[in-house]
Write an enzyme that holds these catalytic residues in place. Structure first.
Site, PDB file in Angstrom:
ATOM      1  N   HIS A 208       0.813  -1.210   0.000  1.00 54.62           N
ATOM      2  CA  HIS A 208       0.000   0.000   0.000  1.00 54.62           C
ATOM      3  C   HIS A 208       0.853   1.269   0.000  1.00 54.62           C
ATOM      4  O   HIS A 208       0.349   2.343  -0.318  1.00 54.62           O
ATOM      5  CB  HIS A 208      -0.945  -0.007   1.209  1.00 54.62           C
ATOM      6  CG  HIS A 208      -2.088  -0.960   1.040  1.00 54.62           C
ATOM      7  ND1 HIS A 208      -3.286  -0.823   1.704  1.00 54.62           N
ATOM      8  CD2 HIS A 208      -2.221  -2.062   0.270  1.00 54.62           C
ATOM      9  CE1 HIS A 208      -4.108  -1.797   1.351  1.00 54.62           C
ATOM     10  NE2 HIS A 208      -3.468  -2.574   0.495  1.00 54.62           N
ATOM     11  N   SER A 212      -0.082  -0.971  -6.037  1.00 53.44           N
ATOM     12  CA  SER A 212      -0.004  -2.202  -6.817  1.00 53.44           C
ATOM     13  C   SER A 212       0.579  -1.944  -8.201  1.00 53.44           C
ATOM     14  O   SER A 212       0.367  -0.884  -8.804  1.00 53.44           O
ATOM     15  CB  SER A 212      -1.400  -2.812  -6.956  1.00 53.44           C
ATOM     16  OG  SER A 212      -1.373  -3.966  -7.754  1.00 53.44           O
ATOM     17  N   LYS A 235     -14.258  -9.199  -8.244  1.00 49.40           N
ATOM     18  CA  LYS A 235     -13.329  -9.982  -9.053  1.00 49.40           C
ATOM     19  C   LYS A 235     -12.634 -11.046  -8.205  1.00 49.40           C
ATOM     20  O   LYS A 235     -12.460 -12.200  -8.637  1.00 49.40           O
ATOM     21  CB  LYS A 235     -12.288  -9.043  -9.679  1.00 49.40           C
ATOM     22  CG  LYS A 235     -11.569  -9.605 -10.886  1.00 49.40           C
ATOM     23  CD  LYS A 235     -10.756  -8.514 -11.564  1.00 49.40           C
ATOM     24  CE  LYS A 235     -10.145  -9.029 -12.858  1.00 49.40           C
ATOM     25  NZ  LYS A 235      -9.404  -7.970 -13.572  1.00 49.40           N
ATOM     26  N   ASP A 236     -12.236 -10.675  -6.990  1.00 47.65           N
ATOM     27  CA  ASP A 236     -11.598 -11.639  -6.093  1.00 47.65           C
ATOM     28  C   ASP A 236     -12.573 -12.730  -5.675  1.00 47.65           C
ATOM     29  O   ASP A 236     -12.185 -13.904  -5.555  1.00 47.65           O
ATOM     30  CB  ASP A 236     -11.056 -10.928  -4.846  1.00 47.65           C
ATOM     31  CG  ASP A 236      -9.757 -10.190  -5.119  1.00 47.65           C
ATOM     32  OD1 ASP A 236      -9.100 -10.491  -6.139  1.00 47.65           O
ATOM     33  OD2 ASP A 236      -9.394  -9.300  -4.327  1.00 47.65           O
ATOM     34  N   GLU A 279       7.995 -33.431  -0.311  1.00 38.36           N
ATOM     35  CA  GLU A 279       6.741 -33.031  -0.936  1.00 38.36           C
ATOM     36  C   GLU A 279       7.010 -32.405  -2.300  1.00 38.36           C
ATOM     37  O   GLU A 279       8.093 -31.884  -2.564  1.00 38.36           O
ATOM     38  CB  GLU A 279       5.995 -32.038  -0.038  1.00 38.36           C
ATOM     39  CG  GLU A 279       5.419 -32.657   1.225  1.00 38.36           C
ATOM     40  CD  GLU A 279       4.196 -33.497   0.933  1.00 38.36           C
ATOM     41  OE1 GLU A 279       3.070 -33.088   1.256  1.00 38.36           O
ATOM     42  OE2 GLU A 279       4.374 -34.610   0.382  1.00 38.36           O
TER      43      GLU A 279
END
Length: 407
Positions: A208, A212, A235-236, A279
């Site tokens: 912030h 972005s 959108k998220d 893994e």
């Protein structure tokens, strides 16, 4: 009543202004694609892992004689314990999928470049913490692969000059992987998610502060930004819905897809598995470790393969913004690097043979060569693009940026 409560809080704490400044009214570039959803998804998976982990810890016994049976107790006797366990185990793999895609997007669009170096580095710290917590959590089921994986990985610290043997004993809490190792790994596995949560807050503060990035690679003018809510919350949420459909399919229809079959057998220090593998999310780094015949050299190469990403802001010397979006040479290098990581992952999953050793060594060379070649490729590419004239869209963006800098 609700408004009165909010007003009462606002008089004592800037809740409304904080939410507006950091969430709802946060200015966001209007041209963000769905690749920017994965940061939000990473936060969602973190919350899911925290919630399921806390409930699992209520029934788990961090004792070498009881750990394996306590996991079976959770699966068979605890109400919806099987669901909690599969959400958590599948969530671990999902976390790495989301983080790796988030990281790949950052690399592809060059979002690590000035002024976002600190944002990139806090992300790298989060990745290291995530690797540590997943390694410690992998031991907790106390199965065959868990036990021997922990034995092999902790033994790598013997390569530390002067204090290697003492460091291994300190990590294990004993001369071998045993009850003391399990107890301290459980304690740290429970603690680290809260440390990661604090690191996420730092990551968001850094985000912030510099705002972005976007596919163009250029900070857009204020008129090109829109509020985060409702445009990007919707959108998220759409991205979350798609993610949950895939995630829930694995949880309910293929929950053992990411669990080694050998881990369903109780740990036996007297019986070594024929093929010890970590893994899947560690396989490329494991392949780099095996590609170097010397133990110290292999450990250094493996550590460097993770830490070298921190140098990306200084290795990429091109002034052309947008990462691979406008840079054809960089785009080819990115895809070559992505394929090389897949090859390394395959090599890490296979038993050691003459073929896998040679392929692993070549892939390891390509891995590091991509980083070493980037400073030269970025400058050559910049001269190439400048000589052939930039695309009109990029030229207009650069001109607009120059005008804003001149004001």
């Amino acid at each position: 009543m609700f408004k009165q409560t909010i007003d009462w809080i606002d008089q004592r704490f800037p809740l409304t202004s904080f939410v507006k400044h950091e969430l709802t009214g946060y200015p966001t570039p209007r041209n963000l694609s769905y690749w920017w959803n994965f940061g939000f998804l990473a936060g969602f998976v973190l919350v899911l892992q925290l919630a399921t982990g806390i409930f699992l810890a209520m029934h788990y016994k961090p004792d070498a004689a009881l750990a394996f049976d306590s996991v079976q107790h959770i699966m068979r006797d605890v109400n919806y314990g099987w669901l909690l366990r599969y959400l958590h185990s599948t969530g671990a793999s999902a976390f790495f999928v989301v983080v790796y895609i988030h990281m790949a997007r950052t690399l592809y669009y060059g979002s690590y470049r000035k002024p976002r170096e600190l944002l990139w580095w806090t992300g790298q710290i989060l990745l290291l913490l995530l690797m540590a917590i997943s390694f410690m959590g992998y031991l907790l089921p106390w199965g065959q692969m868990s036990y021997w994986g922990a034995a092999v990985i902790t033994n790598l610290f013997r390569a530390t000059p002067f204090i290697g043997d003492q460091l291994v004993v300190w990590l294990r809490g004993d001369y071998g992987v045993g009850d003391a190792t399990l107890t301290r790994f459980f304690a740290l596995h429970y603690l680290f998610p809260f440390i990661i949560s604090a690191a996420v807050v730092i990551h968001l503060v850094a985000l912030h502060s510099v705002k972005s990035s976007n596919p163009s690679g250029i900070n857009l003018a204020d008129k090109d930004n829109i509020p985060f809510h409702p445009y990007f919350t919707i959108k998220d949420m759409f991205g979350l819905g798609v993610y949950l459909m895939v995630f829930c399919w694995f949880v309910f229809f293929a929950p053992n897809a990411f669990i080694e079959a050998a881990n369903n057998i109780p740990a036996n220090p007297m019986q070594t598995p024929a093929h010890i593998v970590p893994e899947w999310y560690f396989l490329p780094f494991y392949a780099i470790l095996r590609a170097v015949p010397d133990l110290i050299g292999g450990v250094i190469a493996m550590a460097l393969s993770v830490l070298i990403f921190a140098a990306m802001p200084y290795m990429d010397r091109s002034r052309i913004p947008g990462g691979a979006h406008y840079r054809p040479f960089y785009r080819i290098l990115f895809y070559l690097f992505a394929v090389d990581i897949l090859v390394l992952g395959w090599v890490g999953s296979q038993p050691v043979t003459n073929t896998t050793v040679i392929v692993g060594q070549v892939a390891t060379f390509v891995y590091f060569a991509a980083f070493l070649a980037l400073p030269f490729i970025s400058k050559i590419e910049e001269r190439y693009l400048m000589s052939r004239k930039l695309p009109p869209a990029l030229k207009s963006l650069l001109d607009a940026q120059g005008e804003r800098s001149a004001k």
